[in-house]
Design a protein around this motif. Structure first.
Motif, short mmCIF file in Angstrom:
data_model
loop_
_atom_site.label_atom_id
_atom_site.label_comp_id
_atom_site.label_asym_id
_atom_site.label_seq_id
_atom_site.Cartn_x
_atom_site.Cartn_y
_atom_site.Cartn_z
N ASN A 126 0.86 -1.19 0.00
CA ASN A 126 0.00 0.00 0.00
C ASN A 126 0.89 1.24 0.00
O ASN A 126 1.41 1.63 1.04
N ILE A 127 1.05 1.86 -1.17
CA ILE A 127 1.74 3.15 -1.21
C ILE A 127 0.76 4.21 -0.74
O ILE A 127 -0.41 4.19 -1.13
N ILE A 128 1.23 5.10 0.13
CA ILE A 128 0.33 6.18 0.55
C ILE A 128 0.86 7.56 0.17
O ILE A 128 0.13 8.54 0.24
N GLY A 129 2.10 7.64 -0.25
CA GLY A 129 2.61 8.95 -0.65
C GLY A 129 4.03 8.87 -1.18
O GLY A 129 4.69 7.84 -1.09
N SER A 157 -4.63 10.29 -1.77
CA SER A 157 -4.32 8.90 -1.41
C SER A 157 -5.21 7.93 -2.18
O SER A 157 -4.85 6.76 -2.36
N SER A 158 -6.35 8.41 -2.68
CA SER A 158 -7.22 7.50 -3.44
C SER A 158 -6.57 7.08 -4.76
O SER A 158 -6.90 6.04 -5.32
N VAL A 159 -5.63 7.90 -5.26
CA VAL A 159 -4.96 7.54 -6.52
C VAL A 159 -4.21 6.21 -6.34
O VAL A 159 -4.32 5.30 -7.16
N THR A 162 -1.32 9.82 -12.70
CA THR A 162 -1.49 11.04 -11.90
C THR A 162 -0.34 11.20 -10.91
O THR A 162 0.19 12.30 -10.72
N ALA A 163 0.08 10.10 -10.30
CA ALA A 163 1.18 10.16 -9.34
C ALA A 163 2.50 10.36 -10.06
O ALA A 163 3.35 11.15 -9.62
#
Ligand SMILES: *[C@@H]1O[C@H](CO)[C@@H](O)[C@H](O)[C@H]1NC(C)=O
Ligand SMILES: *[C@@H]1O[C@H](CO)[C@@H](O)[C@H](O)[C@H]1NC(C)=O
Length: 465
Positions: free
Chosen positions: A317-320, A332-334, A354-355
């Motif tokens: 789970n990447i969060i940022g 974070s939804s991306v 997007t990221a």
């Protein structure tokens, strides 16, 4: 009388609190959030330097890059893939992972092939090699290890249909006293997916097809597998491939480290509890290690939950993401909507577009003093460093759930074709809904720990050189 003293004191205190510390911090952060590196270090040396650390641990194998000077498969430069080819094949692998995960649970994808297949298993070429022993007496075989597939296989004599060229002698089961075929009627053979197995003279046949149209077909069999003198598995299930084609380029086959029941971690669960770790070296001219069980795990390892993706993959789970110490503003939804896997065989990390575009913008801002160079395949942020001895680039950090921050090592920032074309080693997927992949360039020098029972993956910096 008291007032001036206290105001002098206050002023001194303010000076201490604000001026001095911020000055020091600025210096510190400037170095903390950037890498200064020698341009010459971007290209691997032609001489192998062996990491003498963990590979001496029990249950450890030396890891080498397939096309580097540490590999006994190392060939003339002409036969190694070019950087552009590596990136094309990497995209094949990513496409097959995407179609496999997008189609899990339905059968709408149909391949134009009559081969029975493990649907869209994956193979790439940015791969790392370990050497294991097979049979009695043992034959040493160099296998690509792959967290993105499950069945372990090697080419087998008499190669009834086809064997591609490999460096080591091809395994010959008729010369091994511990080789056992598996009857078609056995529960093992029947538990292979129906479209991936068959029967030939009552003997179990397997087939694995990879996403790039590589494949292996042969007998599903039991054999003695020797990792080290103390780590020997007498009835290891493997594919003895008599019809093999693909981009394996000299390796004798593959060591499957995925999650399904035929994978190496599952078959050796009693001894190692489905726990393994590896360190991929900073360059193709150094070595790393692949260790099974909990020996040698760094005390500084930080674990993040690893959700299961499909039956094979290890999720993250990447969060940022931050660049040069500044957290990018990416919802974070991306990351949540796409999901992410970690893969030992994908070279370049893939992010939701997007990221990726936020990362690219910030990285380009932090490197705007350097001349740019042409794009290299999927890599669109490239530099010409040929007039520099040292460069200074922003640090990239990836944040995972559970409070885990991975500061990408300086060796994991770029993919260098040449000092005049050095590219940021990240790419965007074509769609925000495609799964992200934490690739092997970004894993370099970290000890990466896979704890399949605990459902978690860990990272420790400084795992190897
Ligand atoms: C093989 O079977 C699995 C599940 O039984 C299915 O998901 C997959 O699409 C099949 N593969 C092919 C090539 O038909
Ligand atoms: C990169 O990895 C090397 C080898 O483990 C280590 O010596 C170095 O400190 C790392 N650099 C950073 C900035 O983490």
């Amino acid at each position: 009388m008291a007032a001036p003293i206290s105001s002098i004191f206050l002023a001194a205190l303010l000076l201490l609190l604000c001026v001095l510390p911020t000055f020091e911090l600025r210096e510190l952060t400037a170095e903390d959030y950037h890498h200064t590196l020698q341009v010459s270090s971007l290209l691997p040396s032609s001489v192998c330097s062996t990491y003498e650390g963990l590979e001496k641990m029990p249950s450890s194998l030396k890891v080498v890059h397939k096309h580097g000077p540490c590999s006994n498969l190392h060939q003339k430069e002409s036969s190694a893939p070019t950087h552009a080819e590596v990136l094309l094949q990497d995209q094949d692998r990513v496409n097959s992972i995407h179609s496999r995960l997008a189609n899990s649970g339905d059968t709408k994808k149909t391949d134009a092939t009559t081969l029975p297949a493990y649907h869209g298993s994956t193979i790439g070429t940015g791969n790392y090699i370990v050497t294991v022993g097979l049979g009695t007496p043992r034959t040493d075989l160099s296998l690509e290890f792959d967290t993105g597939s499950d069945i372990t296989w090697t080419q087998c004599e008499p190669c009834v249909s086809y064997c591609y060229k490999q460096k080591e002698p091809i395994f010959d089961p008729s010369k091994s006293t511990s080789y056992l075929n598996i009857p078609c009627a056995s529960s093992i053979c029947r538990s292979l997916p129906a479209n991936s197995s068959g029967c030939s003279s009552s003997t179990c046949v397997y087939a694995v097809q990879y996403g790039d149209s590589s494949y292996t077909i042969g007998f599903f069999a039991k054999e003695r597998l020797t990792l080290t003198s103390t780590d020997v598995f007498d009835t290891f299930l493997f594919g003895c491939g008599e019809n093999n084609r693909g981009l394996f380029r000299g390796a004798a086959g593959l060591l499957g480290l995925g999650r399904n029941k035929f994978s190496f971690p599952s078959q050796t669960a009693q001894k190692y509890n489905k726990l393994f770790s590896y360190c991929l070296p900073s360059s193709a001219s150094s070595t790393g290690y692949l260790t099974f069980g909990n020996s040698g795990i760094s005390s500084s390892v930080k674990f993040t939950p690893s959700p299961k993706l499909g039956e094979t993959f290890y999720g993250l789970n990447i969060i940022g993401i931050s660049v040069g110490g500044n957290r990018l503003s990416i919802s974070s939804s991306v990351f949540y909507n796409a999901g992410t896997i970690i893969d030992s065989g994908t070279v370049i990390t893939r992010l939701p577009p997007t990221a990726y575009s936020a990362l690219r913008t910030a990285f380009r801002q932090g490197t705007s003093t350097y001349p740019s160079a042409d794009a290299l395949g999927i890599l669109d942020t490239c530099y010409d460093f040929s007039n520099y001895d040292t460069i200074r680039v922003p640090r990239i950090s990836i944040f995972f759930s559970g409070g885990v921050q991975v500061d990408i090592n300086v060796s994991g920032v770029f993919f260098a074709a040449d000092v005049s074309q050095v590219c940021l080693a990240f790419a965007g997927n074509s769609d925000d809904s495609d799964v992200g992949i934490f690739g092997n360039v970004q894993q370099k020098t970290f000890q990466v720990v896979y704890d399949n029972v605990g459902g978690r993956v860990g990272f420790a910096a400084g795992g190897c050189r």
